[in-house]
Scaffold this motif. Structure first.
Motif, PDB file in Angstrom:
ATOM      1  N   SER A  69      -5.287  -3.466   1.411  1.00 17.56           N
ATOM      2  CA  SER A  69      -4.361  -2.610   0.682  1.00 17.56           C
ATOM      3  C   SER A  69      -2.931  -3.131   0.780  1.00 17.56           C
ATOM      4  O   SER A  69      -2.464  -3.485   1.866  1.00 17.56           O
ATOM      5  N   THR A  70      -2.226  -3.155  -0.348  1.00 14.33           N
ATOM      6  CA  THR A  70      -0.810  -3.516  -0.327  1.00 14.33           C
ATOM      7  C   THR A  70       0.050  -2.347   0.143  1.00 14.33           C
ATOM      8  O   THR A  70       1.221  -2.527   0.453  1.00 14.33           O
ATOM      9  N   GLU A 122      -1.655  -2.348   4.362  1.00 13.04           N
ATOM     10  CA  GLU A 122      -1.862  -3.616   5.079  1.00 13.04           C
ATOM     11  C   GLU A 122      -3.152  -3.604   5.898  1.00 13.04           C
ATOM     12  O   GLU A 122      -3.174  -3.927   7.078  1.00 13.04           O
TER      13      GLU A 122
END
Length: 200
Positions: free
Chosen positions: A63-64, A67
């Protein structure tokens, strides 16, 4: 904007009401790297209930926002998965789903039309990680919907979520199910990959 009510069923970080509120009213939850713009209708859910889904939980991807891996639901594999059902409008659920896919909420989407009509089984709104909508049954006469990946748990490379992401899940399980820390850790340990379980 559809005011028809449904249940949005969360099994991941949106178990936390604080985190879900960022998708409705806008904002950034603790530990996240991105803020959410919020829904067209920012009101809180009319109510919420602890529920259990029959399928299994798994963690996958990167996931951006967090993290680390995020939670997904495989409705084809045996569970159970602890979840929280929020009574919201179709428009609110549509906007939550759009933000999960890093899109701005807007009117007139195909997903909003499908949720207004209703569907059985699963509906694939697109190829993205949270674009597969699943009908998880009914509660008090209203349909229960969740969203997940189109991939199965046994074909996805499982990965470890970040601690801030897990903190949202822990908080949500305590809020909705009333579980103590030991019960929460036992439950998460069932589904977390080995490297994540070892570092707890």
């Amino acid at each position: 904007m559809s005011s028809h009510e449904v249940w949005y069923v969360s099994y991941g970080s949106n178990l936390s009401r604080e985190r879900l509120n960022c998708y409705l009213a806008g904002g950034r939850p603790p530990g996240a790297l991105r803020a959410q713009p919020g829904a067209r209708d920012p009101r809180p859910p009319a109510e919420d209930r602890p529920v259990e889904l029959s399928g299994r939980l798994y963690f996958w991807g990167a996931s951006t926002t967090w993290e680390g891996a995020t939670a997904f639901y495989d409705h084809h594999s045996p569970g159970p998965t602890a979840a929280r059902a929020y009574r919201v409008t179709v428009a609110q659920l549509t906007d939550i789903a759009e933000q999960e896919m890093h899109r701005e909420p807007r009117a007139g989407t195909a997903l909003e039309a499908v949720l207004t009509r209703g569907f059985d089984g699963a509906y694939r709104a697109g190829p993205g990680r949270y674009e597969t909508m699943v009908n998880a049954g009914t509660l008090d006469g209203l349909p229960m919907y969740t969203f997940t990946s189109p991939h199965r748990a046994d074909t996805s490379p499982h990965a470890a979520p970040s601690e801030p992401y897990l903190a949202m899940i822990r908080a949500g399980l305590a809020e909705s199910h009333g579980w103590d820390r030991e019960t929460i850790e036992t439950y998460l340990g069932t589904w977390l990959p080995a490297e994540a379980a070892l570092r707890r």
